[in-house]
Design an enzyme around this catalytic site. Structure first.
Site, PDB file in Angstrom:
ATOM      1  CD  GLU A   1      12.380   2.173  15.276  1.00  0.00           C
ATOM      2  OE1 GLU A   1      11.846   1.723  16.300  1.00  0.00           O
ATOM      3  OE2 GLU A   1      13.518   2.685  15.274  1.00  0.00           O
TER       4      GLU A   1
ATOM      5  CE  LYS B   1      16.490   3.023  18.609  1.00  0.00           C
ATOM      6  NZ  LYS B   1      15.230   2.543  18.005  1.00  0.00           N
TER       7      LYS B   1
ATOM      8  CG  ASP C   1      25.767  17.466  14.369  1.00  0.00           C
ATOM      9  OD1 ASP C   1      25.480  16.243  14.309  1.00  0.00           O
ATOM     10  OD2 ASP C   1      26.932  17.880  14.494  1.00  0.00           O
TER      11      ASP C   1
ATOM     12  CG  HIS D   1       7.859  -1.934  15.446  1.00  0.00           C
ATOM     13  ND1 HIS D   1       8.496  -0.731  15.233  1.00  0.00           N
ATOM     14  CD2 HIS D   1       8.697  -2.886  14.962  1.00  0.00           C
ATOM     15  CE1 HIS D   1       9.668  -0.957  14.664  1.00  0.00           C
ATOM     16  NE2 HIS D   1       9.816  -2.249  14.485  1.00  0.00           N
TER      17      HIS D   1
END
Length: 711
Positions: free
Chosen positions: A83, A267, A283, A381
């Site tokens: 991203e 998130k 993990d 972004h």
């Protein structure tokens, strides 16, 4: 202490960044060489041992966020993420935080929870009490099953009991095994312990075992990280800074009231934490599951962070979440990329890694909320996203690198040696192919003669008395053409990099010779041009083989041998071989490499001569294969010759990585070309030129073909 404040890292090329990290002490020589080579950090052969039905390894970008200072120590943060803006946002947030002391963390304990669920209990309350009564014996039995962990200072620390009532009224006993796994993530250890103690717990409680597995809600391994951001750093004016600060505080309040907003808020936190967890072989799914479960621990899903205005008006942030990463065992040990990234962080324990992960989560949240509260999330972004889209489109078109198209003037060819490097010096054969239209030169009358080669950043004066290498070369050419007056400036376009084993000096000499002859009206044939260029090669290389200038002049595939008299046999190829050329990050010095091989050969001449004989046989067989268009055989012989060149000491870690990358992308054969010690590689790629070129270009290397465009 190593300083993580690396200014201007984003403005450097990929290779320059790696060199900067090596110079700053974050990368060792071996790790830097591996990254410079651009090879996959997880080889496909190793991937095949990690999961079932493996068919390869999947690539994601590996980036670095500098500037982190956590608990008084500096760190670089490796991030595996696709991203855009994540790396840039983290780096900026860390820079602002370090100006006020950086991040501080607190961790009270670090225990992983194993769960054994028991049901069909005759007396649930009595069963729970019996577990508590037998606690010491159960802990001893558990630790007896973990001798290696106990020897490292870890082990089963305690046992807790919880009673649950399911939706139909059924009573279930949940036994928690609290395990200190030290520097390992510990999932396998805890799962094994659950299975070991499950029968004993069933015997103690009289119940039946239902499930026995760890919990990913590691709330006995909580990490708290804090940071302060000065008001003055939040905006260009006091008014703008206050708006940004208060906007961040309000955005956090929204995330504590609205689960829809909280999901996106958290998130964003995990954008950083997950990316670092992946890079370090942890993990990330377990970490993310634990974080989101902890966010809902009150029965309402809320933000993991808290942002407040401090007493002095600055912005103060806090994050609390469960973090139980590892730095040994499991994927960490089996994935060489994870090992490299852990070495890059220089963390010394799993708890230290947890502190760094917590700081990353808080920094990422600050960056996201600041953008939302000011310019909006899309500005930076989408700018970065558009760059990656454009790059992807170029690779899909099979155009991984731009190669200038040269027009006008006098031309010369570059060269690649397909077989026979170094062996040709000792009387064996070498096979070379031309790189067409590689150099163009134009000469014009001038009162102040210069040689300009913009692609090399070279502008050398040719005035009388100059003794530079360019001036000496042009003087040799003028002498060979019988030109007494020094009144010509020469401009050169080239698609050949300098000192990379592609015959750049010979091609330059041939093109300049032809350009001067054309400008002055001197009639000269190819044989004479070749002689002049050979004299120039002597200036550059001392005792050249003659391969480079012959290829530069005639532009033919040649089988070349050098005995008492040099001999070049033209080869008639039905088509231009599908060869991709990739240029490494380090120049190769022909004189140095030839001298080094000569010195090593002097110690064991018989062994070296045997190697040269093997190269000679491969060269002759390869010539036949290329004439026949049998590129698979030609590639296999290239692989063999590369191994022999490595054996005589002229390859490098970067060259080895390039060769491996080309083969993994589908090349039938790949090897270094030229003297070695750096330079370039060639790969023969029937039906795969675009794919191989794209893979090499994606790793940061310039690629091109024997003709202007890749086939």
């Amino acid at each position: 202490m190593t300083d993580s404040r690396l200014r201007g890292l984003h403005r450097l090329s990929l290779k320059e960044r790696i060199s900067a990290l090596r110079t700053a002490g974050f990368l060792g020589e071996a790790d830097a060489a591996l990254l410079q080579a651009g090879v996959p950090l997880l080889p496909t052969a190793m991937a095949d041992t990690m999961i079932e039905n493996s068919i390869g390894s999947f690539g994601l970008p590996l980036g670095i966020a500098p500037n982190f200072r956590v608990d008084g120590r500096d760190y670089l943060v490796p991030l595996v993420v696709e991203e855009p803006s994540v790396v840039a946002a983290l780096s900026s947030a860390a820079r602002l935080a370090r100006q006020n002391g950086g991040f501080t963390t607190i961790r009270s304990e670090s225990l992983l929870i194993g769960q054994v669920h028991l049901h069909e209990l005759p007396a649930p309350d009595d069963a729970a009490n019996r577990v508590r009564t037998n606690r010491d014996a159960l802990v001893a039995a558990g630790n007896a099953a973990l001798p290696r962990l106990v020897a490292r200072g870890g082990g089963l620390r305690d046992i807790e009991v919880r009673q649950l009532t399911l939706e139909r009224g059924e009573q279930v006993l949940t036994v928690h095994l609290l395990v200190d796994t030290k520097d390992a993530m510990g999932a396998n250890v805890v799962n094994s312990l659950c299975e070991k103690l499950a029968p004993e717990l069933a015997a103690v409680t009289g119940g039946r075992v239902a499930l026995r597995i760890l919990s990913n809600l590691a709330d006995r391994a909580l990490l708290v990280a804090r940071a302060r951001f000065a008001l003055a750093d939040l905006g260009t004016t006091t008014e703008a800074a206050i708006r940004a600060r208060d906007g961040i505080v309000f955005a956090n309040r929204l995330a504590c009231a609205d689960p829809y907003r909280a999901a996106t808020h958290n998130k964003g936190i995990m954008n950083g934490i997950d990316a670092m967890a992946i890079a370090t072989g942890n993990d990330w799914r377990a970490i993310a599951a634990g974080a989101h479960a902890y966010a809902a621990r009150s029965g309402r899903y809320v933000a993991l962070t808290d942002w407040q205005v401090g007493p002095d008006g600055d912005l103060e942030g806090r994050i609390e979440l469960p973090l139980k990463p590892g730095i040994v065992g499991g994927t960490v040990d089996s994935n060489p990329g994870a090992g490299l990234c852990l070495r890059l962080t220089a963390v010394r324990s799993a708890d230290e890694l947890a502190s760094l992960l917590g700081a990353v989560g808080l920094a990422q949240n600050f960056a996201a909320l600041r953008a939302l509260a000011t310019t909006g999330i899309q500005a930076g972004h989408m700018r970065l996203h558009s760059r990656s889209v454009a790059a992807a489109a170029a690779i899909r078109r099979g155009q991984p690198a731009e190669t200038p198209r040269l027009t006008g003037g006098a031309t010369a060819c570059g060269k690649v040696i397909v077989y026979g490097e170094h062996a040709v010096v000792y009387g064996r054969h070498a096979l070379a192919l031309p790189i067409s239209d590689a150099v163009r030169a134009r000469a014009s009358r001038s009162r102040r003669p210069v040689l300009d080669i913009p692609a090399w950043g070279l502008s050398a004066t040719l005035a009388a008395g100059e003794t530079s290498d360019p001036a000496a070369m042009v003087a040799t050419i003028r002498g060979g053409l019988g030109l007494a007056k020094n009144e010509w400036s020469i401009n050169v376009d080239t698609r050949l990099p300098r000192a990379m084993g592609l015959g750049s000096s010979a091609a330059l000499a041939v093109a300049v010779t032809r350009a001067l002859a054309l400008a002055t009206g001197v009639t000269v044939d190819d044989a004479r041009v070749n002689e002049i260029a050979f004299d120039c090669e002597k200036l550059a290389h001392g005792t050249p083989s003659g391969v480079d200038n012959t290829l530069a002049c005639y532009g033919r595939a040649l089988l070349f041998s050098r005995g008492d008299v040099a001999h070049a046999e033209p080869l008639d190829l039905a088509a231009v071989p599908p060869i991709v050329i990739a240029v490494s990050g380090s120049p190769g010095r022909t004189v140095e490499q030839v001298a080094a091989v000569r010195e090593r050969r002097a110690a064991i001449p018989g062994r070296y001569d045997a190697v040269f004989d093997e190269m000679d046989a491969a060269c002759l067989e390869g010539a036949s294969a290329l004439v026949a268009g049998d590129y698979l055989t030609a590639g296999a012989l290239m692989n063999l010759c590369h191994g022999l060149l490595n054996a005589i000491g002229v390859s490098t870690p970067e060259i080895e990585g390039l060769v491996a990358l080309a083969r993994q992308a589908g090349a039938a054969g790949a090897k270094l070309t030229g003297a070695g010690g750096g330079g370039s590689i060639i790969a023969i790629c029937p039906g795969r030129t675009a794919e191989v070129a794209a893979a090499l270009a994606a790793a940061g290397y310039r690629t091109f073909g024997l003709q202007d465009e890749l086939p």
